[in-house]
Scaffold this active site. Sequence first.
Site, mmCIF file in Angstrom:
data_model
loop_
_atom_site.group_PDB
_atom_site.id
_atom_site.type_symbol
_atom_site.label_atom_id
_atom_site.label_comp_id
_atom_site.label_asym_id
_atom_site.label_seq_id
_atom_site.Cartn_x
_atom_site.Cartn_y
_atom_site.Cartn_z
ATOM 1 N N LYS A 9 1.069 -1.215 -0.585
ATOM 2 C CA LYS A 9 0.130 0.013 0.372
ATOM 3 C C LYS A 9 0.809 1.368 0.000
ATOM 4 O O LYS A 9 2.016 1.069 -0.156
ATOM 5 C CB LYS A 9 -0.583 -0.105 1.217
ATOM 6 N N PHE A 57 -15.897 3.370 6.211
ATOM 7 C CA PHE A 57 -14.930 3.186 5.962
ATOM 8 C C PHE A 57 -14.452 3.560 4.289
ATOM 9 O O PHE A 57 -13.058 3.668 3.935
ATOM 10 C CB PHE A 57 -13.475 1.873 6.886
ATOM 11 N N ARG A 85 -1.466 -14.179 4.032
ATOM 12 C CA ARG A 85 -1.892 -13.858 5.316
ATOM 13 C C ARG A 85 -1.148 -13.771 6.587
ATOM 14 O O ARG A 85 -1.310 -12.958 7.674
ATOM 15 C CB ARG A 85 -3.458 -14.156 5.545
ATOM 16 N N THR A 91 -4.636 -6.913 10.631
ATOM 17 C CA THR A 91 -5.321 -5.582 9.668
ATOM 18 C C THR A 91 -4.565 -4.752 11.139
ATOM 19 O O THR A 91 -4.470 -3.876 10.895
ATOM 20 C CB THR A 91 -6.707 -6.026 9.461
ATOM 21 N N ARG A 102 2.973 -6.469 9.125
ATOM 22 C CA ARG A 102 1.879 -5.083 9.273
ATOM 23 C C ARG A 102 2.549 -4.445 10.583
ATOM 24 O O ARG A 102 2.666 -3.494 11.040
ATOM 25 C CB ARG A 102 0.597 -5.710 9.511
ATOM 26 N N ASN A 112 -1.949 0.354 6.650
ATOM 27 C CA ASN A 112 -1.143 -0.820 8.091
ATOM 28 C C ASN A 112 -0.125 -1.389 6.178
ATOM 29 O O ASN A 112 -0.646 -2.755 6.456
ATOM 30 C CB ASN A 112 -3.180 -2.016 8.025
ATOM 31 N N HIS A 115 -2.146 -5.170 1.916
ATOM 32 C CA HIS A 115 -3.814 -6.347 1.168
ATOM 33 C C HIS A 115 -2.835 -7.633 1.392
ATOM 34 O O HIS A 115 -2.549 -7.616 -0.234
ATOM 35 C CB HIS A 115 -4.667 -4.838 0.488
#
EC number: 2.7.4.6
Length: 137
Positions: A9, A57, A85, A91, A102, A112, A115
């Site tokens: 991100k 959000f 993951r 998250t 993260r 964060n 994705h």
Amino acid sequence: MEQTLSIIKPDAVKKGVVGKIIDRFESNGLRIAAAKKLQLSVEDAKKFYEVHAARPFYGELVEFMTSGPVVVMVLEGDNAVVKNRELMGATNPKEAAAGTIRADFAESIDANAVHGSDSLENAKTEIAFFFAKREIC
């Protein structure tokens, strides 16, 4: 061999930790089958995250995801969805286990760092959103 989509991100791209994040994937058995750096348009971000359109959000997510460039990748490996993951962590980075992407690189629940597809079915849809079959090798 499973495939999953990963997006590094804007917050992580801006901080210059793309290489460190990619190293986490590769050193844990995930191969990069495709990758591109791009600037998401508002239209593309809305379409990609439309599953969240009714959530409070959504607007902030679209705004954040279009705030700077992202690195989109197809990761490939055994149990790629689950492995990715696990490497990403929770998250909310405050809840993410030590040593996860993260926990180490994210700023907040919104910014964060990464994705990742949450299922094989969604991975196929998300990969097709960003990549033509000929781009994956």
